[in-house]
Design a protein around this motif. Sequence first.
Motif, PDB file in Angstrom:
ATOM      1  N   SER A   9       5.852 -13.436  -3.690  1.00  0.00           N
ATOM      2  CA  SER A   9       5.248 -12.101  -3.626  1.00  0.00           C
ATOM      3  C   SER A   9       4.270 -11.990  -2.452  1.00  0.00           C
ATOM      4  O   SER A   9       4.161 -10.947  -1.820  1.00  0.00           O
ATOM      5  CB  SER A   9       4.562 -11.744  -4.948  1.00  0.00           C
ATOM      6  OG  SER A   9       3.598 -12.712  -5.271  1.00  0.00           O
ATOM      7  N   ILE A  11       4.572 -13.473   0.409  1.00  0.00           N
ATOM      8  CA  ILE A  11       5.357 -13.318   1.639  1.00  0.00           C
ATOM      9  C   ILE A  11       5.804 -11.859   1.800  1.00  0.00           C
ATOM     10  O   ILE A  11       5.687 -11.272   2.876  1.00  0.00           O
ATOM     11  CB  ILE A  11       6.574 -14.271   1.631  1.00  0.00           C
ATOM     12  CG1 ILE A  11       6.079 -15.715   1.742  1.00  0.00           C
ATOM     13  CG2 ILE A  11       7.515 -13.956   2.776  1.00  0.00           C
ATOM     14  CD1 ILE A  11       7.122 -16.756   1.439  1.00  0.00           C
ATOM     15  N   PHE A  12       6.247 -11.276   0.702  1.00  0.00           N
ATOM     16  CA  PHE A  12       6.634  -9.856   0.738  1.00  0.00           C
ATOM     17  C   PHE A  12       5.454  -9.002   1.176  1.00  0.00           C
ATOM     18  O   PHE A  12       5.567  -8.113   2.008  1.00  0.00           O
ATOM     19  CB  PHE A  12       7.097  -9.401  -0.648  1.00  0.00           C
ATOM     20  CG  PHE A  12       8.582  -9.549  -0.859  1.00  0.00           C
ATOM     21  CD1 PHE A  12       9.456  -8.536  -0.479  1.00  0.00           C
ATOM     22  CD2 PHE A  12       9.105 -10.693  -1.429  1.00  0.00           C
ATOM     23  CE1 PHE A  12      10.829  -8.671  -0.658  1.00  0.00           C
ATOM     24  CE2 PHE A  12      10.465 -10.836  -1.625  1.00  0.00           C
ATOM     25  CZ  PHE A  12      11.332  -9.821  -1.241  1.00  0.00           C
ATOM     26  N   ARG A  13       4.304  -9.285   0.575  1.00  0.00           N
ATOM     27  CA  ARG A  13       3.118  -8.464   0.820  1.00  0.00           C
ATOM     28  C   ARG A  13       2.656  -8.592   2.270  1.00  0.00           C
ATOM     29  O   ARG A  13       2.314  -7.600   2.907  1.00  0.00           O
ATOM     30  CB  ARG A  13       1.997  -8.913  -0.124  1.00  0.00           C
ATOM     31  CG  ARG A  13       0.995  -7.825  -0.404  1.00  0.00           C
ATOM     32  CD  ARG A  13       0.144  -8.168  -1.608  1.00  0.00           C
ATOM     33  NE  ARG A  13       0.920  -8.218  -2.837  1.00  0.00           N
ATOM     34  CZ  ARG A  13       0.427  -8.611  -4.008  1.00  0.00           C
ATOM     35  NH1 ARG A  13      -0.819  -9.027  -4.093  1.00  0.00           N
ATOM     36  NH2 ARG A  13       1.159  -8.600  -5.091  1.00  0.00           N
ATOM     37  N   SER A  14       2.677  -9.812   2.785  1.00  0.00           N
ATOM     38  CA  SER A  14       2.166  -9.988   4.151  1.00  0.00           C
ATOM     39  C   SER A  14       3.089  -9.284   5.155  1.00  0.00           C
ATOM     40  O   SER A  14       2.622  -8.765   6.160  1.00  0.00           O
ATOM     41  CB  SER A  14       2.030 -11.474   4.477  1.00  0.00           C
ATOM     42  OG  SER A  14       3.283 -12.034   4.753  1.00  0.00           O
ATOM     43  N   LYS A  15       4.389  -9.256   4.850  1.00  0.00           N
ATOM     44  CA  LYS A  15       5.302  -8.546   5.763  1.00  0.00           C
ATOM     45  C   LYS A  15       5.006  -7.044   5.756  1.00  0.00           C
ATOM     46  O   LYS A  15       5.029  -6.387   6.796  1.00  0.00           O
ATOM     47  CB  LYS A  15       6.755  -8.800   5.370  1.00  0.00           C
ATOM     48  CG  LYS A  15       7.076 -10.277   5.498  1.00  0.00           C
ATOM     49  CD  LYS A  15       8.470 -10.586   5.948  1.00  0.00           C
ATOM     50  CE  LYS A  15       8.507 -12.083   6.243  1.00  0.00           C
ATOM     51  NZ  LYS A  15       9.769 -12.600   6.666  1.00  0.00           N
ATOM     52  N   SER A 158       3.780  -0.123   0.453  1.00  0.00           N
ATOM     53  CA  SER A 158       4.094  -1.451  -0.087  1.00  0.00           C
ATOM     54  C   SER A 158       5.171  -1.360  -1.149  1.00  0.00           C
ATOM     55  O   SER A 158       6.064  -2.189  -1.220  1.00  0.00           O
ATOM     56  CB  SER A 158       2.875  -2.116  -0.717  1.00  0.00           C
ATOM     57  OG  SER A 158       1.732  -1.793  -0.021  1.00  0.00           O
ATOM     58  N   GLU A 162       8.711  -3.338  -0.399  1.00  0.00           N
ATOM     59  CA  GLU A 162       9.148  -4.464  -1.230  1.00  0.00           C
ATOM     60  C   GLU A 162      10.616  -4.257  -1.638  1.00  0.00           C
ATOM     61  O   GLU A 162      11.441  -5.166  -1.558  1.00  0.00           O
ATOM     62  CB  GLU A 162       8.264  -4.542  -2.477  1.00  0.00           C
ATOM     63  CG  GLU A 162       8.441  -5.808  -3.274  1.00  0.00           C
ATOM     64  CD  GLU A 162       7.576  -5.789  -4.532  1.00  0.00           C
ATOM     65  OE1 GLU A 162       6.341  -5.781  -4.418  1.00  0.00           O
ATOM     66  OE2 GLU A 162       8.157  -5.759  -5.636  1.00  0.00           O
TER      67      GLU A 162
END
Lengths: 262, 92
Positions: A9, A11-15, A158, A162
Amino acid sequence: MSSVMKRISLIFRSKANRALDAAEDPRETLDYSYVKQQELLQKVRRGLADVATSRKRLELQMQQLDQQSKKLQDQAQQALGAGREDLAREALTRRSALQQQGADLATQHANLQAEEEKLTTASQRLQAKVEAFRTRKETLKATYTAAEAQTKIGEAFSGVSEEMGDVGMAIERAEDKTATMQARAGAVDELIASGALEDHVSGGKDDITRELEQMSSDSEVEAELARMKGQVGPGPGAPAQIEGQGAPAAQQAAPTSQEDKA
Amino acid sequence: MIIRILAEGQFEVADSEIDKLNELDAQLETAIDGGDEPTFAAALGALLDRVRDAGSPVALDALVESDLVLPYESASLVEVRDLLSDDGLIPG
């Protein structure tokens, strides 16, 4: 909070955050993201069409293999009836190989169908989110005040990014699988075309058919000869006379045609 | 909290579930480190089942970020390792 779930999660958020930070005005991010969402939806639909095409091609091949297999069964029966056990064995051996191939194709077909279902639901999920995003985007732009909108834009962004990451991965997996299937399907097509399986659909004759036909034409020739012998009866002189008359005429004609060419 | 199972969607799960989920998550991590595919598949399956059982699906048009994200059902060991690296499977 523990590892695997959290790490994915993050990694998803930082992208998502990286994309958001890149824009000076968050409102631009909304429009840009919406364009990206539309592109992804198109991609999902194309992916779905590709998977469906692969599936249909497999279905056609399965049909061809099935027909060929039935034909070999008939040939084995025919050969056995004619007392040719060797030919019958050959036909049955080939049939068994075809059935093996057919079972492989059936497994691939099931995989593709599962992939198609997954992509269909992924596309529905994304469609719903994109629609929600569009509505939210318009509201946010209309009531934009820098301070509060920043957070709300971030949330909407976000939430949808996602989903886009998720669907984007699903599409890549489907594309990989379709590519593998297409390569294999190509090999089966080649096998059919090369005559190893023989393409009966196009009317081509395989060696077993030729041999069976040869057997029946041999026996027809014998029968016809026997019939003719019966009709002709005694009097073998007549054919010889015809030959005797014809031969000199042919010899005369030959030099003439050579002169013409020269 | 909101948990996403990749390729499946988001689930709303009660916060009281977190201990049990952490336990299953720890088993999954051990399985990943161990490198044994069947053990890994079993651990992943157990974690996903728990989320599905304990959670309720989030509305399709809800725009909410997940607190936790889990690999998809059929993911292999290699694919999950890729997921866990920043430049791995996740596009963008």
